[in-house]
Enzyme design. Structure first.
Site, mmCIF file in Angstrom:
data_model
loop_
_atom_site.group_PDB
_atom_site.id
_atom_site.type_symbol
_atom_site.label_atom_id
_atom_site.label_comp_id
_atom_site.label_asym_id
_atom_site.label_seq_id
_atom_site.Cartn_x
_atom_site.Cartn_y
_atom_site.Cartn_z
ATOM 1 N N SER A 123 38.788 -86.355 65.334
ATOM 2 C CA SER A 123 38.269 -85.390 66.300
ATOM 3 C C SER A 123 38.484 -85.908 67.717
ATOM 4 C CB SER A 123 36.774 -85.226 66.036
ATOM 5 O OG SER A 123 36.160 -84.585 67.122
ATOM 6 N N TYR A 147 28.226 -89.096 64.984
ATOM 7 C CA TYR A 147 29.335 -88.389 64.317
ATOM 8 C C TYR A 147 30.678 -88.956 64.799
ATOM 9 C CZ TYR A 147 32.832 -84.724 63.655
ATOM 10 O OH TYR A 147 33.989 -84.031 63.361
ATOM 11 N N LYS A 151 33.904 -91.175 62.898
ATOM 12 C CA LYS A 151 35.342 -90.864 62.943
ATOM 13 C C LYS A 151 36.111 -92.079 63.467
ATOM 14 C CE LYS A 151 35.264 -86.636 61.446
ATOM 15 N NZ LYS A 151 35.819 -86.326 60.119
HETATM 16 P P1 NAD Z 1 33.328 -77.828 56.814
HETATM 17 O O1 NAD Z 1 31.942 -78.341 56.750
HETATM 18 O O2 NAD Z 1 33.548 -76.360 56.817
HETATM 19 O O3 NAD Z 1 34.190 -78.460 55.617
HETATM 20 C C1 NAD Z 1 33.932 -79.732 55.079
HETATM 21 C C2 NAD Z 1 33.954 -79.599 53.572
HETATM 22 O O4 NAD Z 1 33.717 -80.891 52.984
HETATM 23 C C3 NAD Z 1 32.872 -78.666 53.029
HETATM 24 O O5 NAD Z 1 33.470 -77.772 52.100
HETATM 25 C C4 NAD Z 1 31.876 -79.597 52.356
HETATM 26 O O6 NAD Z 1 31.226 -78.974 51.265
HETATM 27 C C5 NAD Z 1 32.781 -80.739 51.924
HETATM 28 N N1 NAD Z 1 32.119 -82.044 51.768
HETATM 29 C C6 NAD Z 1 31.282 -82.658 52.639
HETATM 30 N N2 NAD Z 1 30.917 -83.853 52.165
HETATM 31 C C7 NAD Z 1 31.556 -84.024 50.981
HETATM 32 C C8 NAD Z 1 31.604 -85.065 50.014
HETATM 33 N N3 NAD Z 1 30.890 -86.194 50.170
HETATM 34 N N4 NAD Z 1 32.360 -84.902 48.907
HETATM 35 C C9 NAD Z 1 33.057 -83.761 48.712
HETATM 36 N N5 NAD Z 1 33.060 -82.743 49.598
HETATM 37 C C10 NAD Z 1 32.319 -82.870 50.718
HETATM 38 O O7 NAD Z 1 34.016 -78.491 58.097
HETATM 39 P P2 NAD Z 1 35.396 -78.154 58.815
HETATM 40 O O8 NAD Z 1 35.103 -77.510 60.107
HETATM 41 O O9 NAD Z 1 36.332 -77.510 57.875
HETATM 42 O O10 NAD Z 1 35.886 -79.638 59.150
HETATM 43 C C11 NAD Z 1 36.722 -80.355 58.266
HETATM 44 C C12 NAD Z 1 36.919 -81.758 58.800
HETATM 45 O O11 NAD Z 1 37.436 -81.703 60.134
HETATM 46 C C13 NAD Z 1 35.622 -82.579 58.890
HETATM 47 O O12 NAD Z 1 35.913 -83.911 58.515
HETATM 48 C C14 NAD Z 1 35.258 -82.500 60.354
HETATM 49 O O13 NAD Z 1 34.523 -83.615 60.760
HETATM 50 C C15 NAD Z 1 36.631 -82.458 61.010
HETATM 51 N N6 NAD Z 1 36.615 -81.815 62.341
HETATM 52 C C16 NAD Z 1 36.120 -80.540 62.472
HETATM 53 C C17 NAD Z 1 36.075 -79.947 63.744
HETATM 54 C C18 NAD Z 1 35.516 -78.564 63.919
HETATM 55 O O14 NAD Z 1 35.210 -78.201 65.059
HETATM 56 N N7 NAD Z 1 35.386 -77.749 62.887
HETATM 57 C C19 NAD Z 1 36.546 -80.641 64.874
HETATM 58 C C20 NAD Z 1 37.044 -81.926 64.698
HETATM 59 C C21 NAD Z 1 37.086 -82.506 63.422
HETATM 60 N N1 UFG Z 2 28.260 -73.863 74.170
HETATM 61 C C1 UFG Z 2 27.364 -72.981 74.753
HETATM 62 N N2 UFG Z 2 26.473 -72.351 73.935
HETATM 63 C C2 UFG Z 2 26.425 -72.542 72.579
HETATM 64 C C3 UFG Z 2 27.350 -73.451 71.999
HETATM 65 C C4 UFG Z 2 28.247 -74.095 72.832
HETATM 66 O O1 UFG Z 2 27.367 -72.772 75.954
HETATM 67 O O2 UFG Z 2 25.580 -71.939 71.901
HETATM 68 C C5 UFG Z 2 29.259 -74.527 75.045
HETATM 69 C C6 UFG Z 2 29.166 -76.043 75.037
HETATM 70 O O3 UFG Z 2 28.230 -76.484 76.008
HETATM 71 C C7 UFG Z 2 30.614 -76.429 75.354
HETATM 72 C C8 UFG Z 2 31.436 -75.326 74.683
HETATM 73 O O4 UFG Z 2 30.539 -74.231 74.535
HETATM 74 O O5 UFG Z 2 30.855 -76.369 76.738
HETATM 75 C C9 UFG Z 2 31.976 -75.711 73.311
HETATM 76 O O6 UFG Z 2 30.910 -76.203 72.512
HETATM 77 P P1 UFG Z 2 31.064 -76.426 70.934
HETATM 78 O O7 UFG Z 2 29.740 -76.876 70.420
HETATM 79 O O8 UFG Z 2 31.668 -75.224 70.296
HETATM 80 O O9 UFG Z 2 32.155 -77.571 70.828
HETATM 81 P P2 UFG Z 2 32.151 -79.063 71.379
HETATM 82 O O10 UFG Z 2 33.330 -79.174 72.298
HETATM 83 O O11 UFG Z 2 30.847 -79.462 71.902
HETATM 84 O O12 UFG Z 2 32.391 -79.905 70.045
HETATM 85 C C10 UFG Z 2 33.356 -79.501 69.061
HETATM 86 C C11 UFG Z 2 32.870 -79.920 67.680
HETATM 87 C C12 UFG Z 2 32.864 -81.405 67.551
HETATM 88 C C13 UFG Z 2 34.203 -81.947 67.900
HETATM 89 C C14 UFG Z 2 34.640 -81.487 69.271
HETATM 90 C C15 UFG Z 2 36.048 -81.930 69.490
HETATM 91 O O13 UFG Z 2 31.555 -79.424 67.444
HETATM 92 O O14 UFG Z 2 32.593 -81.744 66.218
HETATM 93 O O15 UFG Z 2 34.586 -80.075 69.347
HETATM 94 O O16 UFG Z 2 36.414 -81.753 70.801
HETATM 95 F F1 UFG Z 2 34.166 -83.278 67.882
#
Ligand code: NAD
Ligand code: UFG
Length: 336
Positions: A123, A147, A151
């Protein structure tokens, strides 16, 4: 055969679609702690192809080894993990357990099964407060919450593993802000409880599930005072994984940003979503959210160089339209 851990989740399900469409065989391993089995039925409906599903936890090393061997896996795309910054502050041990110990067990199982190709979901949060923007991959890594720490620790574990055994092929993909949904409207993000992230919250306001959006901070050093992020369409992100798999044929360990390189403010996103949905999104400017930074966006040169010319193609309008199609067709998510 590709093992996709966490394949039922938001990014995993979209990546399964792209893998199946690219002709790959897929087995998903998920404990469904943050997802629904319905997402995988929908993936198969979209692709008109089958995938295998194992209900299990990545921390169960013996089971993971069995899956790798029985399905003849040649590579792993590793999404499984917990992802809430907020929860990680209150329950750090759960985050280290799932994300760090979970990945350690998975890597042990891979080592024992001689499967040495992995793509890991990292991330942009590993960079911490920006020393400069856009973030290049060699920006210092200094995560500011548990978190992000998990990572970072996994990234370090992967770099150490590669240094110890040069036959591993390791792709560390640092995602910026994935939003949107598959154009079919059949799969999308389905957060449990009150969404932490911007787009799911905005979409739930537009569909009438919530009254108004709280905009966290209106006094940042950005053009309109609200936070700026690099939003990337989840299908572009998913296609980045297929590209990474192809370019990881040679042993290496490389970290690559997956973003568009362009930032949008919260208010720009609200406006784009109103246009895409035809619905008003009332909002109120509230105090800043603790831990947030003003701006965050990616340098994209390395991705273009190392991922066979991959680049994000879909713009903010498409992201919002696709997100809205998913939300309006599934107002209460998969099982609502
Ligand atoms: P998500 O929660 O939708 O998907 C994660 C999946 O992993 C889920 O289906 C959950 O049931 C499964 N899971 C969790 N723990 C587990 C375990 N111990 N064993 C087996 N399955 C397990 O999340 P996502 O948004 O699809 O994110 C996927 C990956 O990308 C994550 O590692 C997250 O940290 C990373 N990531 C997400 C974002 C974002 O904004 N969505 C940003 C940066 C990184
Ligand atoms: N925000 C609001 N109101 C809300 C939610 C978010 O104003 O209800 C704003 C936040 O302050 C920020 C922007 O919208 O300025 C984006 O916020 P998000 O929570 O959607 O995303 P972040 O950038 O904070 O974090 C996300 C994921 C993290 C990841 C990161 C990577 O949640 O897991 O992007 O850049 F690590």
């Amino acid at each position: 055969m590709i093992l996709v851990t966490g394949g039922a989740g938001y990014i995993g399900s979209h990546t399964c679609v792209e893998l199946l469409n690219a002709g790959k065989d897929v087995v998903v391993l998920d404990n469904f702690s943050n997802s629904s089995r319905t997402s995988l039925e929908r993936v198969q409906q979209i692709c008109r192809k089958r995938l295998a599903v194992v209900d299990g936890d990545i921390r169960d090393q013996t089971m993971v080894e069995k899956v790798l061997n029985e399905f003849g896996c040649t590579a792993v795309i590793h999404f499984a993990g917990l992802k809430s910054v907020f929860d990680s502050v209150t329950s750090p041990l759960d985050y280290y357990d799932n994300n760090v110990i979970g990945t350690h067990r998975l890597l042990r199982a891979m080592q024992a099964s001689h499967v040495k190709r992995i793509i890991f979901s990292s991330s942009a949060t590993v960079y911490g407060d920006p020393k400069f923007l856009p973030y290049t991959e060699d920006h210092p890594l200094k995560p500011v919450n548990p978190y992000g720490q998990t990572k970072f620790v996994v990234e370090e574990m992967l770099r150490d593993l590669s240094a110890s055994d040069s036959t591993w092929s390791i792709g560390i993909l640092r995602y910026f802000n994935p939003i949107g949904a598959h154009e079919s409207g059949l799969i999308g993000e389905d957060p449990k409880g009150v969404p932490n992230n911007l787009l799911p919250f905005v979409a739930q306001v537009a569909v009438g599930r919530r009254d108004r959006l709280n905009v966290f901070g209106g006094d940042y050093d950005t053009p309109d005072g609200t936070g700026v992020r690099d939003y990337i369409h989840v299908v572009d992100l998913a296609q980045g994984h297929v590209a990474a798999l192809a370019s990881l044929e040679q042993p290496a360990c490389i970290a690559v940003n997956l973003g568009t390189g362009r930032g949008y403010s919260v208010l720009e996103v609200v406006k784009a979503f109103e246009n895409a949905s035809g619905k008003p999104v009332p909002y109120e400017i509230r105090p800043r959210r603790s831990g947030d930074i003003a701006s965050c966006y990616a340098a994209t040169d390395r991705a273009e160089k190392y991922l066979g010319g991959w680049r994000a193609k879909r713009n903010l309008e498409t992201m919002c339209k696709d997100h809205w199609r998913w939300q309006s067709q599934n107002p209460n998510g998969y099982d609502g």
